[in-house]
Design an enzyme around this catalytic site. Structure first.
Site, PDB file in Angstrom:
ATOM      1  CB  SER A   1      15.137   2.695 -27.959  1.00  0.00           C
ATOM      2  OG  SER A   1      14.624   3.197 -26.737  1.00  0.00           O
TER       3      SER A   1
ATOM      4  CE1 TYR B   1      10.941   5.235 -30.575  1.00  0.00           C
ATOM      5  CE2 TYR B   1      11.264   4.436 -28.341  1.00  0.00           C
ATOM      6  CZ  TYR B   1      11.751   5.085 -29.461  1.00  0.00           C
ATOM      7  OH  TYR B   1      13.036   5.571 -29.479  1.00  0.00           O
TER       8      TYR B   1
HETATM    9  N1  NAD Z   1      15.899  10.984 -28.291  1.00  0.00           N
HETATM   10  C1  NAD Z   1      15.798   9.897 -27.545  1.00  0.00           C
HETATM   11  O1  NAD Z   1      15.574   9.951 -26.315  1.00  0.00           O
HETATM   12  C2  NAD Z   1      16.022   8.546 -28.174  1.00  0.00           C
HETATM   13  C3  NAD Z   1      16.255   7.455 -27.314  1.00  0.00           C
HETATM   14  C4  NAD Z   1      16.441   6.189 -27.874  1.00  0.00           C
HETATM   15  C5  NAD Z   1      16.398   6.018 -29.236  1.00  0.00           C
HETATM   16  N2  NAD Z   1      16.171   7.091 -30.046  1.00  0.00           N
HETATM   17  C6  NAD Z   1      16.125   6.833 -31.496  1.00  0.00           C
HETATM   18  O2  NAD Z   1      17.081   7.638 -32.143  1.00  0.00           O
HETATM   19  C7  NAD Z   1      16.659   7.875 -33.488  1.00  0.00           C
HETATM   20  C8  NAD Z   1      16.755   9.362 -33.780  1.00  0.00           C
HETATM   21  O3  NAD Z   1      15.860  10.043 -32.924  1.00  0.00           O
HETATM   22  P1  NAD Z   1      16.082  11.557 -32.441  1.00  0.00           P
HETATM   23  O4  NAD Z   1      15.856  11.574 -30.992  1.00  0.00           O
HETATM   24  O5  NAD Z   1      17.326  12.108 -33.029  1.00  0.00           O
HETATM   25  O6  NAD Z   1      14.777  12.197 -33.097  1.00  0.00           O
HETATM   26  P2  NAD Z   1      14.545  13.442 -34.091  1.00  0.00           P
HETATM   27  O7  NAD Z   1      13.092  13.584 -34.191  1.00  0.00           O
HETATM   28  O8  NAD Z   1      15.378  14.593 -33.632  1.00  0.00           O
HETATM   29  O9  NAD Z   1      15.172  12.911 -35.462  1.00  0.00           O
HETATM   30  C9  NAD Z   1      14.549  11.895 -36.231  1.00  0.00           C
HETATM   31  C10 NAD Z   1      14.741  12.228 -37.699  1.00  0.00           C
HETATM   32  O10 NAD Z   1      14.132  11.178 -38.467  1.00  0.00           O
HETATM   33  C11 NAD Z   1      13.434  11.792 -39.542  1.00  0.00           C
HETATM   34  N3  NAD Z   1      12.361  10.924 -40.041  1.00  0.00           N
HETATM   35  C12 NAD Z   1      11.190  10.604 -39.407  1.00  0.00           C
HETATM   36  N4  NAD Z   1      10.429   9.859 -40.213  1.00  0.00           N
HETATM   37  C13 NAD Z   1      11.117   9.687 -41.369  1.00  0.00           C
HETATM   38  C14 NAD Z   1      10.839   9.007 -42.589  1.00  0.00           C
HETATM   39  N5  NAD Z   1       9.673   8.358 -42.787  1.00  0.00           N
HETATM   40  N6  NAD Z   1      11.765   9.035 -43.565  1.00  0.00           N
HETATM   41  C15 NAD Z   1      12.941   9.696 -43.384  1.00  0.00           C
HETATM   42  N7  NAD Z   1      13.243  10.377 -42.264  1.00  0.00           N
HETATM   43  C16 NAD Z   1      12.346  10.366 -41.261  1.00  0.00           C
HETATM   44  C17 NAD Z   1      12.871  13.068 -38.953  1.00  0.00           C
HETATM   45  O11 NAD Z   1      12.501  13.996 -39.958  1.00  0.00           O
HETATM   46  C18 NAD Z   1      14.031  13.549 -38.094  1.00  0.00           C
HETATM   47  O12 NAD Z   1      14.909  14.387 -38.809  1.00  0.00           O
HETATM   48  C19 NAD Z   1      15.240   7.301 -33.599  1.00  0.00           C
HETATM   49  O13 NAD Z   1      15.296   6.027 -34.205  1.00  0.00           O
HETATM   50  C20 NAD Z   1      14.820   7.185 -32.147  1.00  0.00           C
HETATM   51  O14 NAD Z   1      13.834   6.203 -31.958  1.00  0.00           O
HETATM   52  C21 NAD Z   1      15.984   8.345 -29.550  1.00  0.00           C
END
Ligand code: NAD
Length: 254
Positions: A143, A156
């Site tokens: 991120s 985070y």
């Molecule tokens: N959305 C943003 O703005 C953003 C920005 C930078 C980085 N990210 C990163 O992108 C990645 C995906 O995030 P997203 O925005 O798609 O979120 P999201 O919540 O839509 O998806 C995350 C997925 O991870 C799964 N998950 C959580 N804990 C888990 C576990 N213990 N075991 C297995 N699965 C698990 C959840 O069930 C979910 O389906 C993350 O690592 C997040 O930190 C997101």
């Protein structure tokens, strides 16, 4: 971009957001796609969408905090889909939103267990196979919080700094086996997670405000992160290794 015909990719957290979008992008390019997620319903829905695109898929419920479950999922992926060429360690949570001196330890531990140890467990299983089978590509989801501050999200921020450090270390260690390990560093991206991080009592930011402070005047869409992940997994990025690729519309250099 190149085809991933008959290649096998494994994606953690494939049941939602960036993970689902990445799974579908790989499926569109001909890959066989294995996903895992803690959320059974989300994972089954992504599997349905992968198969609706005519691709072969595999889903199993996994908690990435448990190494044995991650190892078993990768073993099953290899036996069900016939190998492992690329992997995306994406599962993550944002955790509690609180100032540093009030941050709950339970949430700190949970964020580190999922975002840091979960990525490490994923890489352990994937690297062990790839180093004996001609190499591969791994992309970890970090991120912009991996090199910037995000007030009220100390766990985070710490976890994403760690993901970049692990990516650099593994990328250097495994290059000699023909394995490249990179990370993507998105800024705010429209997924269920972003609604959660901006939607808490006393929040001063919302999606519109995040869009306004970004030079591109919008937040990212999940497919824009997925496109970068596919590029880093493809031969088109063959000399990019141990690199955290920022995808933020220019936010971090304002
Ligand atoms: N959305 C943003 O703005 C953003 C920005 C930078 C980085 N990210 C990163 O992108 C990645 C995906 O995030 P997203 O925005 O798609 O979120 P999201 O919540 O839509 O998806 C995350 C997925 O991870 C799964 N998950 C959580 N804990 C888990 C576990 N213990 N075991 C297995 N699965 C698990 C959840 O069930 C979910 O389906 C993350 O690592 C997040 O930190 C997101």
């Amino acid at each position: 971009m190149q085809s991933f015909q008959d290649k096998v990719v494994a994606i953690t957290g494939g049941g939602s957001g960036i993970g689902r979008e990445t799974a579908l992008a790989f499926a569109c390019k001909g890959a066989k796609v294995s996903i895992c997620d803690l959320n059974e319903g989300g994972g089954q829905e992504t599997l349905r969408q992968i198969e609706a695109l005519g691709a072969k898929g595999y889903f199993t419920r996994v908690d990435v905090r448990h190494e044995a479950e991650v190892q078993d999922w990768i073993r099953q992926t290899i036996s069900q889909l016939g190998g492992l060429h690329s992997a995306v360690n994406n599962a993550g949570i944002d955790g509690a939103v609180a100032f540093t001196d009030e941050y709950p330890e339970e949430s700190f531990d949970q964020v580190m267990d999922i975002n840091v140890k979960g990525v490490w467990y994923g890489m352990k299983a994937q690297l062990a196979h790839m180093k004996n089978h001609g190499g591969g590509t791994i992309v970890n989801i970090a991120s912009v919080a991996g090199f910037m501050s995000l007030p009220r999200l100390i766990a985070y921020v710490a976890s994403k700094h760690a993901v970049i450090g692990m990516t650099r270390t593994a990328g250097v260690e495994y290059a000699r086996f023909g394995i490249r390990v990179n990370a993507v560093c998105p800024s705010f991206t429209e997924t269920p997670m972003v609604s959660h991080s901006l939607d808490y009592p006393g929040a001063v930011l919302n999606v519109e405000k995040m869009a306004q402070i970004n030079p591109s005047k919008r937040i990212a869409q999940a497919y824009e992160i997925a496109n970068a992940i596919l590029y880093l997994c493809s031969d088109e990025s063959s000399y990019i290794n141990a690199h955290p690729l920022v995808i933020d519309g220019g936010l971090s250099v304002v």
